[in-house]
Design a protein around this motif. Structure first.
Motif, PDB file in Angstrom:
ATOM      1  N   ASN A 133      47.067 -26.706  19.652  1.00  0.00           N
ATOM      2  CA  ASN A 133      47.367 -25.910  20.831  1.00  0.00           C
ATOM      3  C   ASN A 133      48.883 -25.954  21.061  1.00  0.00           C
ATOM      4  O   ASN A 133      49.486 -27.029  21.027  1.00  0.00           O
ATOM      5  CB  ASN A 133      46.636 -26.470  22.056  1.00  0.00           C
ATOM      6  N   ILE A 134      49.491 -24.795  21.278  1.00  0.00           N
ATOM      7  CA  ILE A 134      50.923 -24.702  21.564  1.00  0.00           C
ATOM      8  C   ILE A 134      51.093 -24.259  23.013  1.00  0.00           C
ATOM      9  O   ILE A 134      50.515 -23.243  23.421  1.00  0.00           O
ATOM     10  CB  ILE A 134      51.627 -23.701  20.620  1.00  0.00           C
ATOM     11  N   THR A 135      51.869 -25.002  23.782  1.00  0.00           N
ATOM     12  CA  THR A 135      52.020 -24.712  25.202  1.00  0.00           C
ATOM     13  C   THR A 135      53.460 -24.898  25.656  1.00  0.00           C
ATOM     14  O   THR A 135      54.246 -25.585  24.992  1.00  0.00           O
ATOM     15  CB  THR A 135      51.073 -25.608  26.038  1.00  0.00           C
ATOM     16  N   ASN A 136      53.790 -24.298  26.775  1.00  0.00           N
ATOM     17  CA  ASN A 136      55.155 -24.379  27.299  1.00  0.00           C
ATOM     18  C   ASN A 136      55.378 -25.601  28.185  1.00  0.00           C
ATOM     19  O   ASN A 136      56.506 -25.852  28.621  1.00  0.00           O
ATOM     20  CB  ASN A 136      55.487 -23.126  28.129  1.00  0.00           C
ATOM     21  N   GLU A 137      54.318 -26.374  28.431  1.00  0.00           N
ATOM     22  CA  GLU A 137      54.433 -27.516  29.346  1.00  0.00           C
ATOM     23  C   GLU A 137      53.342 -28.525  29.014  1.00  0.00           C
ATOM     24  O   GLU A 137      52.212 -28.138  28.690  1.00  0.00           O
ATOM     25  CB  GLU A 137      54.286 -27.028  30.792  1.00  0.00           C
ATOM     26  N   PHE A 138      53.681 -29.803  29.100  1.00  0.00           N
ATOM     27  CA  PHE A 138      52.681 -30.842  28.876  1.00  0.00           C
ATOM     28  C   PHE A 138      52.242 -31.397  30.223  1.00  0.00           C
ATOM     29  O   PHE A 138      52.969 -32.120  30.885  1.00  0.00           O
ATOM     30  CB  PHE A 138      53.259 -31.952  27.993  1.00  0.00           C
ATOM     31  N   ILE A 139      51.036 -31.024  30.637  1.00  0.00           N
ATOM     32  CA  ILE A 139      50.433 -31.536  31.867  1.00  0.00           C
ATOM     33  C   ILE A 139      49.113 -32.188  31.473  1.00  0.00           C
ATOM     34  O   ILE A 139      48.270 -31.582  30.816  1.00  0.00           O
ATOM     35  CB  ILE A 139      50.241 -30.400  32.897  1.00  0.00           C
ATOM     36  N   ASN A 140      48.931 -33.461  31.827  1.00  0.00           N
ATOM     37  CA  ASN A 140      47.765 -34.181  31.320  1.00  0.00           C
ATOM     38  C   ASN A 140      46.523 -33.908  32.161  1.00  0.00           C
ATOM     39  O   ASN A 140      46.533 -33.079  33.077  1.00  0.00           O
ATOM     40  CB  ASN A 140      48.067 -35.678  31.186  1.00  0.00           C
ATOM     41  N   GLY A 141      45.445 -34.620  31.854  1.00  0.00           N
ATOM     42  CA  GLY A 141      44.159 -34.349  32.479  1.00  0.00           C
ATOM     43  C   GLY A 141      44.080 -34.646  33.953  1.00  0.00           C
ATOM     44  O   GLY A 141      43.156 -34.168  34.631  1.00  0.00           O
ATOM     45  N   GLY A 180      60.874 -26.479  26.989  1.00  0.00           N
ATOM     46  CA  GLY A 180      60.669 -26.452  25.550  1.00  0.00           C
ATOM     47  C   GLY A 180      59.209 -26.193  25.200  1.00  0.00           C
ATOM     48  O   GLY A 180      58.444 -25.643  25.987  1.00  0.00           O
ATOM     49  N   VAL A 181      58.826 -26.616  24.010  1.00  0.00           N
ATOM     50  CA  VAL A 181      57.488 -26.355  23.481  1.00  0.00           C
ATOM     51  C   VAL A 181      56.766 -27.673  23.238  1.00  0.00           C
ATOM     52  O   VAL A 181      57.376 -28.655  22.815  1.00  0.00           O
ATOM     53  CB  VAL A 181      57.569 -25.557  22.159  1.00  0.00           C
ATOM     54  N   SER A 182      55.460 -27.676  23.508  1.00  0.00           N
ATOM     55  CA  SER A 182      54.621 -28.835  23.207  1.00  0.00           C
ATOM     56  C   SER A 182      53.520 -28.415  22.243  1.00  0.00           C
ATOM     57  O   SER A 182      52.857 -27.398  22.461  1.00  0.00           O
ATOM     58  CB  SER A 182      53.993 -29.406  24.479  1.00  0.00           C
ATOM     59  N   ALA A 183      53.351 -29.189  21.174  1.00  0.00           N
ATOM     60  CA  ALA A 183      52.274 -28.967  20.214  1.00  0.00           C
ATOM     61  C   ALA A 183      51.233 -30.064  20.392  1.00  0.00           C
ATOM     62  O   ALA A 183      51.571 -31.245  20.474  1.00  0.00           O
ATOM     63  CB  ALA A 183      52.816 -28.976  18.786  1.00  0.00           C
ATOM     64  N   GLY A 232      46.062 -17.975  26.561  1.00  0.00           N
ATOM     65  CA  GLY A 232      45.808 -17.747  27.972  1.00  0.00           C
ATOM     66  C   GLY A 232      46.853 -18.349  28.881  1.00  0.00           C
ATOM     67  O   GLY A 232      47.916 -18.830  28.450  1.00  0.00           O
ATOM     68  N   TYR A 233      46.509 -18.325  30.154  1.00  0.00           N
ATOM     69  CA  TYR A 233      47.399 -18.791  31.225  1.00  0.00           C
ATOM     70  C   TYR A 233      46.584 -19.643  32.193  1.00  0.00           C
ATOM     71  O   TYR A 233      45.426 -19.308  32.518  1.00  0.00           O
ATOM     72  CB  TYR A 233      47.994 -17.597  31.964  1.00  0.00           C
ATOM     73  N   ASN A 234      47.167 -20.744  32.648  1.00  0.00           N
ATOM     74  CA  ASN A 234      46.539 -21.595  33.658  1.00  0.00           C
ATOM     75  C   ASN A 234      47.551 -21.910  34.752  1.00  0.00           C
ATOM     76  O   ASN A 234      48.696 -22.291  34.467  1.00  0.00           O
ATOM     77  CB  ASN A 234      46.022 -22.892  33.033  1.00  0.00           C
ATOM     78  N   TRP A 235      47.110 -21.747  35.989  1.00  0.00           N
ATOM     79  CA  TRP A 235      47.945 -22.067  37.151  1.00  0.00           C
ATOM     80  C   TRP A 235      47.431 -23.348  37.796  1.00  0.00           C
ATOM     81  O   TRP A 235      46.227 -23.532  37.963  1.00  0.00           O
ATOM     82  CB  TRP A 235      47.900 -20.923  38.162  1.00  0.00           C
ATOM     83  N   GLY A 260      48.685 -20.983  23.438  1.00  0.00           N
ATOM     84  CA  GLY A 260      47.996 -20.312  22.338  1.00  0.00           C
ATOM     85  C   GLY A 260      47.471 -21.372  21.383  1.00  0.00           C
ATOM     86  O   GLY A 260      48.099 -22.428  21.219  1.00  0.00           O
ATOM     87  N   ALA A 261      46.356 -21.112  20.752  1.00  0.00           N
ATOM     88  CA  ALA A 261      45.743 -22.133  19.895  1.00  0.00           C
ATOM     89  C   ALA A 261      45.038 -21.479  18.716  1.00  0.00           C
ATOM     90  O   ALA A 261      44.555 -20.349  18.803  1.00  0.00           O
ATOM     91  CB  ALA A 261      44.747 -22.983  20.691  1.00  0.00           C
ATOM     92  N   ILE A 262      44.987 -22.213  17.621  1.00  0.00           N
ATOM     93  CA  ILE A 262      44.177 -21.826  16.471  1.00  0.00           C
ATOM     94  C   ILE A 262      43.297 -23.014  16.126  1.00  0.00           C
ATOM     95  O   ILE A 262      43.765 -24.169  16.118  1.00  0.00           O
ATOM     96  CB  ILE A 262      45.046 -21.386  15.266  1.00  0.00           C
ATOM     97  N   GLY A 263      42.023 -22.762  15.916  1.00  0.00           N
ATOM     98  CA  GLY A 263      41.089 -23.859  15.688  1.00  0.00           C
ATOM     99  C   GLY A 263      40.031 -23.521  14.666  1.00  0.00           C
ATOM    100  O   GLY A 263      39.736 -22.351  14.388  1.00  0.00           O
ATOM    101  N   LEU A 264      39.443 -24.553  14.108  1.00  0.00           N
ATOM    102  CA  LEU A 264      38.423 -24.453  13.079  1.00  0.00           C
ATOM    103  C   LEU A 264      37.223 -25.291  13.504  1.00  0.00           C
ATOM    104  O   LEU A 264      37.368 -26.441  13.924  1.00  0.00           O
ATOM    105  CB  LEU A 264      38.965 -24.971  11.740  1.00  0.00           C
TER     106      LEU A 264
END
Length: 302
Positions: A54-62, A71-74, A266-269, A296-300
């Motif tokens: 998953n690639i995101t613009n912010e790292f917010i935990n559970g 920056g970017v978080s992978a 997607g987007y989450n607020w 955005g994410a790519i998964g198998l």
């Protein structure tokens, strides 16, 4: 690979090595009549899983603690599910689960660490029981480690109860869940303070467009609320509220022998409480109530 691919490939391989009919010189007519057809014996595997990034613009935990907002978080992940039991009674299925998850963020507060961008590494193990057809209960042990030393290690026991209400509501199904996290004694804590309890009610209604085609699109609207005892959020019950909008589409052009691939985005607020804003300021010097997460994410799945 799909759960049926391994058995199918093995059966075809046997055929390619001559376990079909054997032809001898001078016996072509007889051999053609006696050709044996290789039957593919398909057996369902007891091990399934999923992996991706998953690639995101912010790292917010559970628990809605922001650890990086620039920056970017992978966030790569791997989950394995081992089927232990399956039946037609009240208990439908029991699986043993093992999960790995990481966050690698461009922004870091540990620039001198040898793994300066590796913010978090989580591992979890537990059991899921599916019962009464549409209910699933998961009990897991979680450990949250920080390879670059951003935080001390928290440990917890998690319980999640989910209900698939598709049979009852059809296209209007809400897919509700309720999660409880109980912290265990550890060097760190999952929330703001130690010894916390976390509660999360949530729903994830969805609708699939273009059903029956190679590229159906699933639109979902996940929503959840994060609550805690007086220790988790330091005197506050409310931690955050989150609402999102996400799309997922299968990558049907990838051959099925490589598994089922999906792209999602997607987007989450998030709206977070004041104590989480203060904690964010202490971590990265930029506290705010509203958090806007694009991903955005790519998964198998296999």
């Amino acid at each position: 690979m799909t759960k049926y691919s391994i058995a199918a490939v093995c059966a075809l391989a046997l055929g390619s090595f001559g376990f079909a009919a054997t032809s001898f010189a001078g016996d072509d007519d007889t051999a053609s009549k006696e050709t044996k057809v290789v039957q593919e014996t398909v057996k369902e595997t007891c091990i399934t899983g999923d992996l991706g990034v998953n690639i995101t613009n912010e790292f917010i935990n559970g628990r809605a603690i922001v650890l990086a907002d620039r920056g970017v978080s992978a966030q790569p992940y791997l989950d394995l599910y081992f089927k232990l039991y399956e039946g037609t009674g009240f208990i439908n299925k029991i699986t043993f689960n093992l999960g790995l998850w990481s966050d690698i963020s461009e922004q870091t507060i540990r620039p001198n660490s040898s793994v300066r961008n590796w913010e978090e590494f989580d591992w979890t193990t537990g059991f899921t029981v599916t019962f009464a057809k549409n209910f699933s209960a998961t009990l897991s042990y979680f450990e949250f480690d920080s390879p670059n030393g951003t935080f001390n290690t928290p440990r917890s026991i998690n319980f999640n109860l989910a209900y698939d209400d598709t049979d009852a509501l059809g296209a209007f199904a809400l897919h509700p869940h309720f999660t409880v996290l109980a912290e265990l004694p550890a060097p760190g804590q999952a929330g703001i303070g130690p010894g916390g309890w976390y509660y999360e009610p949530g729903i994830a209604p969805s609708y699939t467009f273009a059903k029956g085609t190679a590229y159906p699109v699933t639109f979902s609207v996940p929503a959840k609320v994060g609550l805690g005892n007086e220790r988790l959020y330091v005197g506050e019950t409310f931690g955050y509220v989150s609402v999102g909008a996400n799309l997922a589409v299968p990558l049907a052009f990838i051959p099925s022998c490589y598994g089922v691939w999906t792209f999602s985005g997607g987007y989450n607020w998030y709206y977070v409480d004041k104590n989480l804003v203060l904690l964010q300021e202490s971590f990265i010097g930029n506290g705010k109530h509203d958090q806007h997460i694009f991903q955005g994410a790519i998964g198998l799945t296999f």
